[in-house]
Design a protein around this motif. Structure first.
Motif, PDB file in Angstrom:
ATOM      1  N   SER A  38     -32.202   4.301   4.478  1.00 35.28           N
ATOM      2  CA  SER A  38     -32.402   3.216   4.839  1.00 35.28           C
ATOM      3  C   SER A  38     -33.825   2.982   5.236  1.00 35.28           C
ATOM      4  CB  SER A  38     -31.750   3.284   6.404  1.00 35.28           C
ATOM      5  OG  SER A  38     -32.092   2.217   7.140  1.00 35.28           O
ATOM      6  N   ASP A  39     -34.133   1.675   5.116  1.00 38.12           N
ATOM      7  CA  ASP A  39     -35.531   1.286   5.585  1.00 38.12           C
ATOM      8  C   ASP A  39     -35.790   1.150   7.053  1.00 38.12           C
ATOM      9  OD1 ASP A  39     -34.191  -1.148   6.115  1.00 38.12           O
ATOM     10  OD2 ASP A  39     -35.299  -2.402   4.897  1.00 38.12           O
ATOM     11  N   HIS A  40     -35.014   1.680   7.825  1.00 36.15           N
ATOM     12  CA  HIS A  40     -34.926   1.467   9.384  1.00 36.15           C
ATOM     13  C   HIS A  40     -35.081   3.072   9.774  1.00 36.15           C
ATOM     14  CE1 HIS A  40     -34.768   0.273  13.368  1.00 36.15           C
ATOM     15  NE2 HIS A  40     -33.507   0.870  13.581  1.00 36.15           N
ATOM     16  N   ALA A  41     -36.203   3.336  10.697  1.00 28.51           N
ATOM     17  CA  ALA A  41     -36.234   4.848  11.455  1.00 28.51           C
ATOM     18  C   ALA A  41     -36.038   4.681  12.660  1.00 28.51           C
ATOM     19  CB  ALA A  41     -37.661   5.052  10.966  1.00 28.51           C
ATOM     20  N   SER A  42     -35.009   5.415  13.175  1.00 30.80           N
ATOM     21  CA  SER A  42     -34.577   5.332  14.670  1.00 30.80           C
ATOM     22  C   SER A  42     -34.393   6.679  14.828  1.00 30.80           C
ATOM     23  CB  SER A  42     -33.669   4.396  15.129  1.00 30.80           C
ATOM     24  OG  SER A  42     -32.353   4.769  14.602  1.00 30.80           O
ATOM     25  N   PHE A  43     -34.232   7.074  16.389  1.00 28.67           N
ATOM     26  CA  PHE A  43     -33.941   8.623  16.780  1.00 28.67           C
ATOM     27  C   PHE A  43     -33.114   8.344  17.655  1.00 28.67           C
ATOM     28  CE2 PHE A  43     -34.236  12.815  18.537  1.00 28.67           C
ATOM     29  CZ  PHE A  43     -34.414  13.599  17.477  1.00 28.67           C
ATOM     30  N   SER A  44     -31.707   8.621  17.615  1.00 27.00           N
ATOM     31  CA  SER A  44     -30.623   8.568  18.595  1.00 27.00           C
ATOM     32  C   SER A  44     -30.756   9.768  19.827  1.00 27.00           C
ATOM     33  CB  SER A  44     -29.421   8.355  18.211  1.00 27.00           C
ATOM     34  OG  SER A  44     -28.507   8.483  19.171  1.00 27.00           O
ATOM     35  N   VAL A  45     -31.011   9.376  21.058  1.00 24.55           N
ATOM     36  CA  VAL A  45     -31.140  10.611  22.027  1.00 24.55           C
ATOM     37  C   VAL A  45     -29.636  11.031  22.380  1.00 24.55           C
ATOM     38  CG1 VAL A  45     -31.588  11.195  24.478  1.00 24.55           C
ATOM     39  CG2 VAL A  45     -32.910   9.744  23.218  1.00 24.55           C
ATOM     40  N   LYS A  46     -28.491  10.131  22.254  1.00 26.17           N
ATOM     41  CA  LYS A  46     -27.275  10.347  22.352  1.00 26.17           C
ATOM     42  C   LYS A  46     -26.974  11.505  21.030  1.00 26.17           C
ATOM     43  CE  LYS A  46     -24.110   7.534  20.728  1.00 26.17           C
ATOM     44  NZ  LYS A  46     -23.537   6.375  20.545  1.00 26.17           N
ATOM     45  N   LEU A  47     -27.129  11.200  19.930  1.00 25.66           N
ATOM     46  CA  LEU A  47     -27.044  12.317  18.876  1.00 25.66           C
ATOM     47  C   LEU A  47     -27.600  13.667  19.052  1.00 25.66           C
ATOM     48  CD1 LEU A  47     -26.649   9.684  15.803  1.00 25.66           C
ATOM     49  CD2 LEU A  47     -24.780  10.747  17.185  1.00 25.66           C
ATOM     50  N   LEU A  48     -28.977  13.419  19.517  1.00 28.51           N
ATOM     51  CA  LEU A  48     -29.666  14.651  19.800  1.00 28.51           C
ATOM     52  C   LEU A  48     -29.227  15.501  20.710  1.00 28.51           C
ATOM     53  CD1 LEU A  48     -32.380  16.376  20.055  1.00 28.51           C
ATOM     54  CD2 LEU A  48     -32.884  14.689  21.954  1.00 28.51           C
ATOM     55  N   LEU A  49     -28.630  15.075  21.813  1.00 29.19           N
ATOM     56  CA  LEU A  49     -27.871  15.840  23.020  1.00 29.19           C
ATOM     57  C   LEU A  49     -26.575  16.239  22.533  1.00 29.19           C
ATOM     58  CD1 LEU A  49     -28.804  13.569  25.963  1.00 29.19           C
ATOM     59  CD2 LEU A  49     -29.995  15.630  25.105  1.00 29.19           C
ATOM     60  N   GLY A  50     -25.624  15.375  21.672  1.00 24.98           N
ATOM     61  CA  GLY A  50     -24.600  15.827  21.097  1.00 24.98           C
ATOM     62  C   GLY A  50     -24.695  17.221  20.378  1.00 24.98           C
ATOM     63  N   PHE A  51     -25.696  17.053  19.416  1.00 30.05           N
ATOM     64  CA  PHE A  51     -26.039  18.189  18.453  1.00 30.05           C
ATOM     65  C   PHE A  51     -26.333  19.609  19.130  1.00 30.05           C
ATOM     66  CE2 PHE A  51     -28.893  20.912  16.165  1.00 30.05           C
ATOM     67  CZ  PHE A  51     -28.148  21.187  14.747  1.00 30.05           C
ATOM     68  N   LEU A  52     -27.106  19.381  20.150  1.00 29.17           N
ATOM     69  CA  LEU A  52     -27.780  20.323  20.989  1.00 29.17           C
ATOM     70  C   LEU A  52     -26.727  20.928  21.803  1.00 29.17           C
ATOM     71  CD1 LEU A  52     -31.194  19.292  22.016  1.00 29.17           C
ATOM     72  CD2 LEU A  52     -30.639  20.941  20.224  1.00 29.17           C
ATOM     73  N   ARG A  53     -25.756  20.240  22.340  1.00 26.46           N
ATOM     74  CA  ARG A  53     -24.485  20.713  23.015  1.00 26.46           C
ATOM     75  C   ARG A  53     -23.666  21.522  22.096  1.00 26.46           C
ATOM     76  NH1 ARG A  53     -22.263  15.835  24.237  1.00 26.46           N
ATOM     77  NH2 ARG A  53     -24.045  15.559  25.473  1.00 26.46           N
ATOM     78  N   GLY A  54     -23.389  21.164  20.820  1.00 26.73           N
ATOM     79  CA  GLY A  54     -22.668  22.012  20.117  1.00 26.73           C
ATOM     80  C   GLY A  54     -23.298  23.066  19.595  1.00 26.73           C
ATOM     81  N   TYR A  55     -24.521  23.222  19.378  1.00 29.77           N
ATOM     82  CA  TYR A  55     -25.310  24.198  18.876  1.00 29.77           C
ATOM     83  C   TYR A  55     -25.305  25.299  19.872  1.00 29.77           C
ATOM     84  CZ  TYR A  55     -28.645  27.157  16.690  1.00 29.77           C
ATOM     85  OH  TYR A  55     -29.418  28.313  15.951  1.00 29.77           O
ATOM     86  N   ALA A  56     -25.569  24.855  21.308  1.00 20.60           N
ATOM     87  CA  ALA A  56     -25.714  25.802  22.441  1.00 20.60           C
ATOM     88  C   ALA A  56     -24.414  26.481  22.587  1.00 20.60           C
ATOM     89  CB  ALA A  56     -26.190  25.042  23.722  1.00 20.60           C
ATOM     90  N   ARG A  57     -23.454  25.969  22.552  1.00 27.51           N
ATOM     91  CA  ARG A  57     -21.993  26.496  22.683  1.00 27.51           C
ATOM     92  C   ARG A  57     -21.669  27.581  22.044  1.00 27.51           C
ATOM     93  NH1 ARG A  57     -18.756  20.969  24.349  1.00 27.51           N
ATOM     94  NH2 ARG A  57     -19.421  20.421  26.587  1.00 27.51           N
ATOM     95  N   LYS A  58     -22.142  27.513  20.525  1.00 27.61           N
ATOM     96  CA  LYS A  58     -21.933  28.351  19.656  1.00 27.61           C
ATOM     97  C   LYS A  58     -23.022  29.610  19.224  1.00 27.61           C
ATOM     98  CE  LYS A  58     -17.774  26.961  18.294  1.00 27.61           C
ATOM     99  NZ  LYS A  58     -16.574  27.912  18.593  1.00 27.61           N
ATOM    100  N   ALA A  59     -24.179  29.280  19.930  1.00 26.54           N
ATOM    101  CA  ALA A  59     -25.462  29.868  19.566  1.00 26.54           C
ATOM    102  C   ALA A  59     -25.503  31.234  20.465  1.00 26.54           C
ATOM    103  CB  ALA A  59     -26.611  29.018  19.737  1.00 26.54           C
ATOM    104  N   GLY A  60     -25.008  31.232  21.589  1.00 26.41           N
ATOM    105  CA  GLY A  60     -25.358  32.648  22.473  1.00 26.41           C
ATOM    106  C   GLY A  60     -26.820  32.685  22.758  1.00 26.41           C
ATOM    107  N   ASN A  61     -27.218  33.776  22.530  1.00 22.79           N
ATOM    108  CA  ASN A  61     -28.596  34.266  22.760  1.00 22.79           C
ATOM    109  C   ASN A  61     -29.370  33.949  21.613  1.00 22.79           C
ATOM    110  OD1 ASN A  61     -27.792  36.101  21.248  1.00 22.79           O
ATOM    111  ND2 ASN A  61     -28.159  37.934  22.669  1.00 22.79           N
ATOM    112  N   LEU A  62     -29.194  33.356  20.738  1.00 22.77           N
ATOM    113  CA  LEU A  62     -30.046  33.302  19.206  1.00 22.77           C
ATOM    114  C   LEU A  62     -31.300  32.546  19.602  1.00 22.77           C
ATOM    115  CD1 LEU A  62     -27.381  31.921  16.649  1.00 22.77           C
ATOM    116  CD2 LEU A  62     -28.698  34.057  16.691  1.00 22.77           C
TER     117      LEU A  62
END
Length: 352
Positions: free
Chosen positions: A252-276
């Motif tokens: 796209s020619d539009h740049a944005s960064f969604s805090v909602k998607l940031l927190l969703g990704f990190l929530r999923g990562y943290a729940r599976k990552a353990g102590n990585l």
């Protein structure tokens, strides 16, 4: 234009079989076809350019090592087929590499995501991939692209190209200003390497390199494994975030960064990552997204300035537009990095 017919690759893996080849869109570097044989079995045929990957043998050795020790907890990964002499790749007369991979049925690809559930599933798949690679011996893996994700090197090449380039256009000058604002950030991860977690990484976990279920609701697989190599865990997390958190998509020619998607990704990562993740990793996830956005912006802009030799471009300004999106994303993160790093740390700590 291809100098060697894809049927040469087919004949190495499926001699004397009649197949239907359909080119697949997407991907800025490799050529990919869906290969359907007479019995209805579908496979993926790919050509890797030696001009991009000078030692494709290393890529295939990494792929074989990666898939050899999968467990039920590992994410779904494409598997290479063996050819008529037992190897998993074929080099044509031009030195380009051809390979055939399993086609993962019941999946679809996306170039952008729209909601937190999709983002969370991306985080979960990447964490499962990292758990898998954390169990592997890094000494078994090669570095097929020396200097990859070494952001200062990309900055140095950009500087050299810029010095030799004719006067810039009005569309190019704003990108130079972005790079100058971000220049010191190019060294941020390199300066902290001793504190950050080393790992065999994917190298390019953008949204388009995940496969989703047929409805596109949840990620189920991670593909495009050509850049698997020893690195640091934040390279992958930063790359995933800078891609998945732009709801408009990378082209796209539009740049944005969604805090909602940031927190969703990190929530999923943290729940599976353990102590990585170590403490330093957790404190710099948004910094990593900023650095990788800068790095990719530098690569796209430098390629534009040198005539679009690396990334495939459908029209002359496409890599300039891609660079604009990445650099504007990086500038936005740079200006909010303290607040966003704090939000990210809270999310990771709350879901460990």
């Amino acid at each position: 234009m291809l100098s060697v017919s894809p049927h040469a690759g087919v004949q190495y893996f499926l001699p004397e079989q009649q197949v239907e080849l359909v080119p697949l869109a997407g991907g800025n570097i490799n050529n990919t076809w869906l290969c359907t044989s007479e019995d209805g079995c579908r496979r993926i045929l790919q050509r890797l350019r030696r001009s991009i990957f000078p030692e494709p043998e290393l890529i295939m050795a990494n792929l074989e090592a990666l898939v050899a020790q999968r467990t039920p907890e590992s994410p779904l990964l494409p598997t290479p087929y063996q050819g008529r002499d037992g190897r998993t790749f074929f080099l044509d007369d031009q030195g380009d590499c051809w390979r055939m991979l399993t086609y993962l049925e019941g999946t679809t690809s996306l170039t952008r995501i729209e909601n937190e559930y999709q983002a969370q599933s991306l985080g979960e798949i990447l964490a499962r991939f990292h758990h898998h690679t954390a169990s592997l011996d890094p000494a078994r893996f090669h570095d097929p692209l020396p200097g990859f994700h070494h952001t200062p090197s990309y900055l140095g090449r950009y500087d050299r190209v810029l010095r030799q380039h004719p006067p810039l256009t009005d569309n190019e000058l704003p990108l130079v200003a972005c790079i100058e604002e971000l220049r010191d950030s190019a060294f941020l991860l390199e300066a902290r390497l001793a504190e950050l977690t080393p790992l065999v990484t994917h190298g390019d976990p953008k949204v388009a390199n995940f496969l989703f279920d047929e409805r596109g609701t949840a990620a189920v697989s991670l593909i495009d494994l050509d850049t698997v190599r020893p690195g640091i865990i934040l390279h992958d997390i930063g790359d995933a975030l800078r891609s998945c958190c732009n709801p408009a998509g990378e082209d796209s020619d539009h740049a944005s960064f969604s805090v909602k998607l940031l927190l969703g990704f990190l929530r999923g990562y943290a729940r599976k990552a353990g102590n990585l993740l170590g403490r330093a990793d957790r404190r710099h996830v948004v910094d990593a997204a900023m650095v990788i956005s800068l790095e990719l912006g530098l690569r796209f802009f430098t390629d534009h300035l040198t005539g679009n030799r690396y990334f495939r471009a459908e029209y002359p300004e496409q890599n300039l537009e891609r660079a604009h999106v990445q650099l504007m994303t990086a500038v936005g993160l740079y200006r909010q990095r303290r607040e966003l790093n704090e939000l990210a740390l809270e999310e990771l700590d709350g879901n460990q």
